[in-house]
Design a protein around this motif. Structure first.
Motif, PDB file in Angstrom:
ATOM      1  N   ASN A 108       4.465  13.428  -4.523  1.00 55.97           N
ATOM      2  CA  ASN A 108       3.951  12.242  -3.818  1.00 55.97           C
ATOM      3  C   ASN A 108       4.274  10.971  -4.595  1.00 55.97           C
ATOM      4  N   GLU A 154       0.860  -1.195   0.000  1.00 56.09           N
ATOM      5  CA  GLU A 154       0.000   0.000   0.000  1.00 56.09           C
ATOM      6  C   GLU A 154       0.896   1.245   0.000  1.00 56.09           C
ATOM      7  N   LYS A 155       1.274   1.661  -1.251  1.00 53.71           N
ATOM      8  CA  LYS A 155       2.203   2.777  -1.360  1.00 53.71           C
ATOM      9  C   LYS A 155       1.546   4.114  -1.020  1.00 53.71           C
ATOM     10  N   SER A 156       0.240   4.195  -1.183  1.00 52.59           N
ATOM     11  CA  SER A 156      -0.425   5.475  -0.918  1.00 52.59           C
ATOM     12  C   SER A 156      -0.299   5.887   0.538  1.00 52.59           C
ATOM     13  N   ARG A 157      -0.058   4.944   1.448  1.00 56.47           N
ATOM     14  CA  ARG A 157       0.076   5.273   2.872  1.00 56.47           C
ATOM     15  C   ARG A 157       1.327   6.106   3.127  1.00 56.47           C
ATOM     16  N   LYS A 196      -3.799   4.945 -10.109  1.00 59.86           N
ATOM     17  CA  LYS A 196      -3.152   3.908  -9.286  1.00 59.86           C
ATOM     18  C   LYS A 196      -2.726   2.719 -10.126  1.00 59.86           C
ATOM     19  N   LYS A 256       6.396   7.815  -3.142  1.00 56.68           N
ATOM     20  CA  LYS A 256       5.892   6.436  -3.154  1.00 56.68           C
ATOM     21  C   LYS A 256       6.826   5.519  -3.931  1.00 56.68           C
ATOM     22  N   ASN A 290       1.261  16.181  -6.710  1.00 59.90           N
ATOM     23  CA  ASN A 290       1.081  14.785  -7.124  1.00 59.90           C
ATOM     24  C   ASN A 290       2.393  14.152  -7.579  1.00 59.90           C
ATOM     25  N   GLU A 318      -7.147  -0.475  -4.173  1.00 56.31           N
ATOM     26  CA  GLU A 318      -6.522  -1.441  -3.257  1.00 56.31           C
ATOM     27  C   GLU A 318      -7.532  -2.483  -2.782  1.00 56.31           C
ATOM     28  N   ASP A 325       0.498   4.025 -12.037  1.00 53.17           N
ATOM     29  CA  ASP A 325       1.592   4.165 -11.075  1.00 53.17           C
ATOM     30  C   ASP A 325       2.816   4.784 -11.756  1.00 53.17           C
TER      31      ASP A 325
END
Length: 1824
Positions: A402, A245-248, A567, A406, A399, A451, A570
């Motif tokens: 981020n 879970e890269k978004s975390r 997502k 990630k 973005n 996810e 990516d």
């Protein structure tokens, strides 16, 4: 059976409830078909009407009987449905605190949110080797099943752990891996199992995070393959991860955290090595503080970070790489804090060059600041012909930032996983593996995104595999039992999977939309609506055009399409990646160079900062993005999922379903709604449904017969075939044949049939109970009537007896009155008669006396006359005899005088002859010679004295003349003034004398006053001291009276504590010995493996003569020289004991000092001894030629006379010095009587003087011997002169007139000079010794003086102190004095003992040498005589006694060891003396000691020990062989002690046995080696016995019916008990265990093992029986019942009876069974009231609180008439046991081994009485 029979009155059912999901109710009246409702009573006694759907005929679910509630396996329930499953899980979780439950092949694990002590090493060992159904459900049981199937079937296994976030998946997977690491530990020293476990903290740090549902939620899936070799040891592992879970990394919801590693690094930022990271607290960073609170309660991030670093180190990650990893993680935090400023136009942004966080980011990653600053705000557009650089808006920059963060984290995550795999990789060939899949469970939230879609897609695939596997197992079970198979309909989720992954499915359409240049999430959603609107698993929400619904197997899930495309792509901007590739840090550059699929290569430099720059580019780079688009995140995930499914399908799966009981993370709190949702989602209810569709209840014929035997009629029991009985009973009880099926080994029942049989059984018991109650009540009434009747008869009997006794009393009194009257009258008559009789007797006495006196006087006169006549006649006879004797004497004298004159005349004639004069002059000549010598000596002395006198007189006269001259001069000079001066001096002297007299008088007066004051003060002090002593004695008496019991108790406690410490120390030592033997065995195994691996042509062998004793035992070889003082001191320390030695360190230090001194003395004595030996050898060499050549006897006589004179003079000097020393020491002793230590020192000096006196006596004896030699030599000379007439020389001294030859005189002179020099050297040595002794005595006198001075000073100081202080100081002085005296005495005693031992040993050595010399001389003489004999003579040999020694040649040693140790079988020595090899070996050792061959002793003992080790290694599973060598090793050890010569071991020896002691060698070190070897053999013996007994224990103690018909069998589920089969191979009875122990006992007794060791063996075995039985009891719910308690008590009583029958009850074995006895009593006690709780607490003292609570939680009633233990009662027990300090360990350590003791047990046999049988083939041994 009909529905009316099932739904009758009092039947309990389940009805739906909105709060509790399902609620229990009871029917108040019978149900009849057609009724529209049911009248029910709820648990709160409210009455409700439950409506029934008449069309569907949906009646409520039936509830299982209470006896089935709380089952280990959900499939064992008779009614299989959702409420039954939910209720069973709830009861087990809340009431029994059991978190694990089986559901067929699935293990359901409920998260307790609390640390439970059920995962220790003891629990792992308890589950190891057990069948899955034999123990309570546990993750270890699933792991053991997988491990066992891998070893048995040689097929790979998988454990699939799934569940919601927070359900405990990661922990379950971690415990499964810990089990494999413990059970299948690596065979080498690579510690691969530790590395496998070390990967967990690393993966938790970088892949786990806090969520709203779980504080340690895994945000990725992982599949770990643990590889095993052919021996099933871990050799390596491999890890695969899924969907991180890269978004975390860049976003966290409220009350959530980022990955743990960020917070751990911030917590450790203050460390010096992390200063360059420029980190502060986590709240200062945007990426770590979006969720709010950055801490977790109960978690220390700094401590976890330290564990993470240790794990990195263990896995081989270098320190530099660790620092680089932490730099990359810190750079991500700094990247999130970069401030981006928007320009006015809104289409461009900028970053300040002074931005601190950007500087830190670039510095930590080693990239250029300017380039990163530029490309964070710009992007590059590539067309077919040109490339453009374009600015980005604020949102686009954020973005992009981020995305970069990630991507960096994902690449780092992949690098770490790859490095872990490298660390866990092995080069060895993998034979099989076990995979552990820890993957996310089904998820549904309010907003579900990409996810959740991937997670649910993976769960769909896993559920499909699970369904097919369960279906397959059901089919295999039916086919194996030969049951007709009918197809069961089960849910197939293939359509849903096709919807997701098929062609033009959701994932395909998503990838296609990603390829479209301007594709959007809305367009993709619209395509989904158009394509899949007709699918039954796809729905469109009514109120949204951007969401879609997928109908999964667990539930409907609505997904929001926003963000799906982004997502899935990516994407990261190429320019930013190129900057990172150019990093100056190799690790950072390698991270992105390896990523060739996701990021295309580029040749763009990107150095320009303009907004639009045309850069020419070639075409080939355009293909890279197209290649990249093909591998989206969805495509990669689908590919890896297919690979995972292929792996799982190729293995045997095992399922663990983790359930989250509540969302509030409360410990042991159960939310039914949440639990039902998860049970539906994880497939547990699907398993139940599949099982319920067939025959879910399965009973073995034996178990069914035992349970429902009460339903069988008596005539049917006559049949011996239990299978036929079961068939007939079922056919008669259940009319519908479809409700059951008879398999090959089991009976299969439909759902509900077991409950029906339980109802019939309960009815049968109820009817029997009524009959018993009726009978008992009648019996009670009859007993009551009989009691009343008996009471009435008793009352009547007592009344009649009372009346009879009263009549008898009256009659007795009347008779007594008559008797009194008769006696009184008789007494009066008797008194009158006696008066008359006495008067008559008096008269008669006087008359008779008168007559007797007259006769006496007449006889007296006659006697006197006779005496006078006798004397007169005697006088006349004597006078005549004297006259005759005088005449005879006169005649004799005359005759003798005549004879004497004749003899005198003959003697005079003889005296005139010459021969008589010669005989008289022989003695006189010697006297004359002596007198001549004395006259010469006196003349010499007179000359010397006269010379001295003349010298003195001359000097005297000279001095007198000189004084006269001086006096004249003086008188002339002084004249008249002299007299006046003399008068003045006299007057001054008189005045001074008077003044001195006055001062003396004053001082005497002051002295007397002070003495009086001191005496008075001393008297007062003594009086006060006496009073204090009296008070002290009174107080002591009071204290002693009060604390006598306390002192006794304290002493008992101290004794117990000391015993415990001794046992612990002994066990610690024996554990070290055990560990050493284990390491030795491991070394041998590794050496064997190395020889196998390194096989080369030819045969390689180790040298056979190499001794492995030193390497095996770590003991030095024995010393064959005289034992030194250091060894004696160490031996004394060992004899005293380590504890006593450690008590007084001063004693030990003095001993060390004394040891060094004695070592020096020993060296001196050794040198003196060598000199003496050299002198003796020289004398022998000198004497030999003298024996051959005639030496002049005059020289010998001169030498002897000189020596005698010198010795006499030395004797006189020594006597004088001795007397002077005695006087001086006596004076010193009288002067120092005030000191306390002087008597001892004086006695010590007197002892030394006594020794000197003894030496003088020896000198006297030498003088006498020399005198006798001189006299004898003189006599021989005279005799030689008389026998040799040719020689004319006369025997005389050198001053005679004899002429001496010049050469002879010179030779005699040289001999005398040599002897003089020798005597002078001896005298000088003696004088030096004497001077040293005098100096030593003077030093002692000096020391005594110093001590006196010190004591005087101390006395003066004490006079200045108070009385109390004086008393205390005096006590201290007395203590120190006594301590010093004690030390001196100890030193003296030790010195004397050492000297005595030393002299004894030297005497033994010399005696041995003398014996050898005599034997050699005798042998030489016998040879000479044999050669001189001319004819053959037969000599008869005398018969000699066997001395108990066996002789062998050195080359026969290997044959001796082979025949006596290596190849010996215990059966060969049946009927002989026990421990015969030990006796034979000792006799061989004794002979080697006798001949003083230390090499032979060392070699024989070393070969024996190595041979025994070799035999034990070869027969490491043979109890008889191990016991045989344990007894022989102990006997050899006892023999070495018994015959060591140590008095402590010889107290029980006979005189004959004392003759067999060792003479030359001290084998103490070898005794220690044999003791250690005995410990190793004992441990191997216990291991073998435990290995034989352990498989029998559980079956014999818990499962076998020792009391027939007592135990009842409960229904079992899919996880059946494998040992419940009646005729199975694994079933044992108690008689089998007792037979086995009888066999052990017989073997040990027959082989002569010491009784004390046998007692310890059975104590250890009984402890093992207790531990294994109790551990199984604590881990098995099915055996915790009242009947099991009864069986246990019966079995224990049988074991106790066996112990008493074998006289083993004193071994303490019964005490080791105390926990099991108390557990059996606990199962039988009543468990309701607080009084019962108190009784349990007072009874179960050997059980811990945890064990008591566990047994109460496990207690299960076998019948519905019993009651369960309530939760309140358990809480009461826990409250009462809170004060106990019990260990937290639940299970007993069944591998614990008590320390063994080998008490000394001397043998009564003598060595000469032992016979060697011919079967041993020891003919080469010769009896000595």
């Amino acid at each position: 059976m009909s529905v009316g029979e099932l739904y009758s009155q009092y039947t309990r059912v389940w009805i739906p409830d909105p709060d509790e999901v399902w609620r229990s109710a009871e029917l108040t009246k019978d149900y009849k078909e057609g009724d529209k409702s049911l009248q029910l009573r709820l648990e709160d006694d409210t009455i409700v009407q439950y409506p029934i759907d008449v069309q569907g005929n949906q009646l409520p679910f039936l509830r299982n009987p209470d006896i089935l509630v709380g089952e280990n396996d959900l499939t064992a329930l008779s009614y299989l449905h959702e409420p039954a499953v939910l209720h069973n899980l709830k009861v087990r979780f809340l009431e029994s605190n059991h978190i694990y439950t089986y559901c067929g092949i699935v293990l359901v694990a409920i998260n307790p949110y609390e640390q439970l002590p059920i995962y220790g090493q003891d629990v792992i060992y308890a589950y190891s080797g057990q069948n899955m159904g034999d123990m309570d459900p546990h993750i270890f049981a699933v792991a053991e099943e997988a491990y066992k199937q891998m070893a048995r079937d040689e097929k790979n296994q998988s454990i699939i752990v799934s569940g919601e976030s927070g359900a405990g998946k990661t922990v379950s997977a971690k415990y499964a891996m810990r089990y494999f690491a413990t059970v299948g530990g690596s065979a080498s020293d690579t510690n691969i199992e530790e590395k496998v476990l070390a990967s967990s903290p690393i993966m938790e740090a970088i892949g786990n995070a806090k969520t709203t549902r779980n504080d340690n939620s895994s945000r990725f899936g992982k599949y770990i393959q643990i590889g095993f070799d052919k021996r099933y040891h871990i050799i390596g592992a491999n890890m695969r991860t899924y969907l991180l879970e890269k978004s975390r990394v860049v976003f966290q919801a409220d009350d959530e955290r980022n990955y743990h590693i960020f917070y751990q690094l911030c917590a450790a930022a203050s460390l010096p090595e992390f200063k360059e990271l420029a980190l502060t607290c986590a709240e200062d960073f945007f990426y770590a503080s979006q969720g709010g609170d950055t801490s977790i309660e109960g978690v220390d991030d700094a401590e976890d970070f330290e564990k993470t670093r240790q794990a990195f180190t263990l896995l081989g990650v270098r320190e530099s790489h660790q620092i680089s990893i932490f730099k990359i993680i810190a750079s991500i935090l700094h990247l999130g804090n970069v401030e981006i400023q928007s320009e006015r136009d809104g289409d461009s942004c900028s970053i300040s060059p002074e931005d601190e966080h950007l500087n830190n980011f670039c510095r930590l990653l080693g990239v250029e600041h300017s380039q990163m600053e530029h490309w964070l705000c710009h992007r590059k557009l590539v067309t077919t012909s040109e490339t453009y650089v374009k600015t980005m808006s604020l949102q686009q920059v954020v973005n992009a930032r981020n995305a970069l963060a990630k991507h960096i984290y994902a690449q780092l995550f992949g690098w770490i996983v790859e490095h872990i795999n490298k660390a866990l990789h092995t080069s060895l060939k993998q034979h099989s593996f076990i995979g552990v899949l820890d993957i996310y469970g089904f998820e549904t939230f309010e907003v579900n995104s990409f996810e959740q879609f991937c997670i649910n897609y993976a769960n769909e695939k896993l559920q499909q595999q699970f369904n097919s596997h369960v279906f397959k197992l059901e089919q295999e079970e039916y086919m194996k039992e030969q049951i007709p198979w009918t197809l069961i309909d089960f849910y197939d989720n293939q359509p849903c999977i096709d919807l997701i992954e098929a062609k033009l499915g959701i994932l395909d359409l998503l990838d296609e939309e990603c390829k479209v240049p301007k594709g959007t999430d809305q367009n993709w959603a619209q395509k989904l609506y158009d394509r899949h609107s007709g699918s039954q698993h796809f729905q469109k929400p009514r109120m949204s055009n951007t969401a879609f619904i997928v109908v999964h197997f667990a539930d409907k899930v609505e997904y929001l399409s926003d963000g799906f495309l982004e997502k899935n792509r990516d994407t990261v901007y190429e320019e930013q990646i190129n900057i990172l590739k150019a990093s100056k840090f190799p690790l950072v550059a390698d991270l992105f160079h390896d990523d060739k699929d996701s990021v295309p290569a580029s040749t763009t430099s990107g150095k320009s900062s303009s907004s639009k720059i045309n850069i020419r580019s070639s075409r080939p780079p355009l293909k890279a993005p197209n290649k990249e688009h093909k591998k989206t995140v969805g495509h990669q995930f689908r590919t890896s999922l297919h690979l995972l499914m292929e792996t799982l399908n190729a293995t045997t799966p095992h399922y663990v379903r983790c359930v989250k009981p509540n969302d509030k993370k409360l410990p042991f709190h159960f939310d039914p709604k949440r639990a039902v949702q998860q049970l539906r989602a994880c497939g547990v209810l699907e398993t139940i449904r599949i099982s319920a569709a067939g025959y879910p209840s399965r009973w073995a014929y034996h178990d069914f017969f035992n349970r429902y035997r009460v339903l069988v009629k008596k005539r049917e029991l006559a049949n011996t075939d239990k299978k036929a009985i079961c068939k007939s009973v079922l056919e008669s009880l259940i009319k519908d044949p479809d409700k059951f099926q008879f398999g090959r080994t089991k009976i299969f029942f439909r759902a509900g049939q077991v409950a029906y049989l339980e109802k019939l059984r309960a009815d049968k018991f109820r009817a029997a109970t009524i009959m018993i109650q009726k009978t008992v009540r009648g019996w009670l009434q009859r007993v009551k009537y009989r009691r009343l009747k008996w009471a009435t008869l008793t009352l009547q009997r007592y009344c009649r007896g009372y009346l009879a006794r009263r009549l008898a009393e009256h009659l007795r009194r009347t008779h007594a009155a008559v008797v009194f009257q008769k006696q009184y009258r008789m007494r009066r008559a008797r008194l009158a008669y006696q008066r008359l009789r006495r008067a008559a007797l008096v008269i008669q006495a006087f008359v008779r006396g008168t007559f007797v006196r007259r006769i006496y006087h007449q006889v007296l006169r006659e006697h006197k006359a006779t005496i006078i006549q006798k004397h007169v006649r005697g006088w006349m006879a004597r006078r005549r005899f004297q006259q005759l004797r005088g005449a005879a004497i006169v005649i004799q004298c005359a005759f003798r005088r005549l004879k004497a004159k004749r003899e005198l005349k003959a003697l005079k004639i003889e005296a005139r002859s010459a021969e008589h004069l010669k005989r008289l002059n022989v003695g006189m000549e010697n006297k004359v010679v002596q007198l001549q010598r004395k006259i010469d000596d006196q003349n010499k002395e007179f000359k010397t004295l006269s010379e001295q006198l003349s010298a003195v007189t001359s000097t005297y006269t000279m001095e007198v003349e000189k004084l006269k001259k001086e006096l004249g001069h003086y008188q002339q000079s002084q004249g008249e003034d002299g007299s006046l001066r003399l008068q003045e001096e006299v007057e001054t002297l008189r005045t001074e004398l008077e003044r001195a007299h006055s001062e003396r008088k004053i001082l005497e007066d002051a002295h007397t006053r002070e003495n009086d004051e001191l005496r008075q003060r001393v008297a007062d002090l003594e009086q006060e001291n006496a009073l204090l002593k009296e008070e002290k004695e009174q107080l002591n008496n009071q204290i002693l009276c009060q604390s006598k019991d306390e002192f006794a108790q304290n002493s008992v406690k101290e004794n117990l504590l000391m015993k415990k410490e001794l046992e612990e120390e002994r066990s610690r030592y024996q554990n070290l010995v055990k560990e050493y033997s284990r390491l030795e065995q491991r070394y041998d195994n590794l050496r064997d493996e190395m020889t196998i691996i390194k096989q080369t042509p030819g045969h390689r062998r180790n040298p056979s003569n190499q001794s492995s004793l030193e390497s095996d035992s770590n003991y030095p070889s024995i010393s064959t020289s005289e034992v030194g003082d250091t060894e004696d001191a160490l031996q004394q320390v060992e004899e005293i004991g380590l504890e006593k030695a450690a008590m007084d360190m001063t004693v030990f230090l003095k001993l060390q000092k004394r040891v060094r001194e004695l070592e020096q003395e020993r060296k001196k004595m050794q040198t003196q001894l060598e000199k003496r030996e050299q002198q003796d050898s020289k004398k022998v060499q000198v004497d030999q030629p003298k024996n051959d050549i005639d030496v002049d006897q005059d020289a010998d006589l001169a030498y002897n006379s000189l020596k005698r004179q010198e010795l006499e003079s030395e004797n006189k000097k020594l006597k004088n010095e001795l007397n002077e020393l005695r006087k001086a020491m006596a004076d010193q002793a009288t002067q120092s009587d005030s000191t306390h230590s002087s008597p001892d020192s004086y006695s010590l000096l007197l002892n030394q003087l006594k020794l000197a006196n003894e030496e003088l006596e020896v000198r006297k004896e030498e003088v006498l011997i020399l005198r006798t030699q001189i006299v004898s030599a003189d006599q021989r000379r005279l005799a030689g002169k008389s026998t040799e007439p040719n020689i004319n020389a006369r025997t005389s001294w050198p001053n005679s007139e004899k002429h001496v030859d010049q050469e002879d005189a010179i030779e005699a002179y040289h001999g005398v000079c040599q002897t003089n020099r020798l005597l002078e050297a001896q005298l000088q040595a003696q004088s030096r010794e004497h001077e040293e002794e005098v100096e030593h005595l003077k030093a002692q006198v000096e020391a005594l003086k110093e001590e006196m001075d010190k004591q005087q000073q101390a006395f003066c100081q004490t006079l200045l102190l108070s009385p109390e202080a004086q008393v205390e100081f005096g006590v201290q002085q007395e203590i120190t004095r006594l301590t010093n005296e004690n030390l001196d005495l100890k030193e003296l005693v030790e010195k004397l003992e050492k000297n005595e031992k030393k002299l004894k040993k030297q005497l033994k050595i010399y005696m041995k040498k003398v014996q050898d010399l005599e034997a050699a001389q005798a042998l030489a003489q016998s040879e000479r005589k044999r050669h001189e004999l001319n004819r053959q003579v037969t000599v008869q040999r005398k018969e000699k006694d066997f001395q108990g020694m066996l002789e062998y040649h050195k080359e026969d040693e290997a044959l001796l060891i082979r025949n006596l140790v290596t190849d010996l079988k215990p059966q060969m020595l049946a009927g002989t003396v026990p421990c015969l090899p030990a006796y034979i070996l000792y006799m061989c050792i004794r002979h080697a000691d006798y001949i003083n061959d230390d090499v032979k002793v060392h070699s024989l003992l070393t070969s024996t020990i190595n041979g025994i080790k070799k035999v034990l290694k070869k027969h490491n599973e043979n109890f008889e062989m191990t016991s045989f060598w344990l007894s022989n090793t102990c006997r050899l050890l006892h023999c070495l002690k018994q015959y060591s010569g140590d008095e402590g071991f010889m107290t029980q020896n006979t005189t004959k046995q004392n003759e067999h002691c060792l003479k030359n060698f001290d084998l103490t070190e070898y005794r220690q080696v044999l003791s250690d070897l005995s410990i190793q053999i004992y441990q191997q013996l216990i291991k073998i016995a435990e290995g034989v007994l352990q498989p029998m224990i559980v079956s014999a103690m818990l499962e076998n019916e020792s009391i027939q018909g007592l135990s009842g069998v409960k229904p079992t589920g899919y996880r059946k008990r494998t040992s419940s089969m009646a005729d199975g191979d694994n079933s044992y009875c108690l008689e089998a265990v007792i037979r086995q122990m009888n066999s052990f006992h017989t073997v040990m007794c027959d082989q002569g093992l010491d009784p004390e060791i046998i007692l310890q063996v059975f104590k250890q075995l009984f402890y093992m029986i207790n531990a294994v039985t109790l551990n199984n009891l604590l881990l098995r719910k099915d055996v915790c019942s009242w009947s099991t308690g009864m069986q246990l008590r019966y079995n224990i009583s049988q074991l106790e009876e066996w112990l008493r029958g074998r006289n083993l009850h004193q071994s303490g074995a019964v005490q080791t069974m105390e926990p099991l006895i108390q557990a059996a009593q606990l199962l039988q006690l009543k468990k309701k009231t607080p009084e019962d709780a108190e009784a349990i607490c007072s009874l179960c003292t050997s059980l811990s609180t945890q064990q008591i609570v566990k047994i109460l939680n496990l207690y299960t009633p076998l019948n519905e008439f019993e009651e369960r233990v309530t939760v309140g009662f358990i809480r009461t027990i826990q409250a009462q046991l809170q004060e106990r300090n019990d260990p937290q360990q639940l299970l007993l350590d069944f591998k614990h081994m008590f320390p063994v003791l080998f008490p000394f047990n001397p043998s009564s046999l003598t060595m000469d009485s032992i016979h060697i049988p011919a079967c041993l083939n020891l003919e080469f041994l010769n009896e000595v």
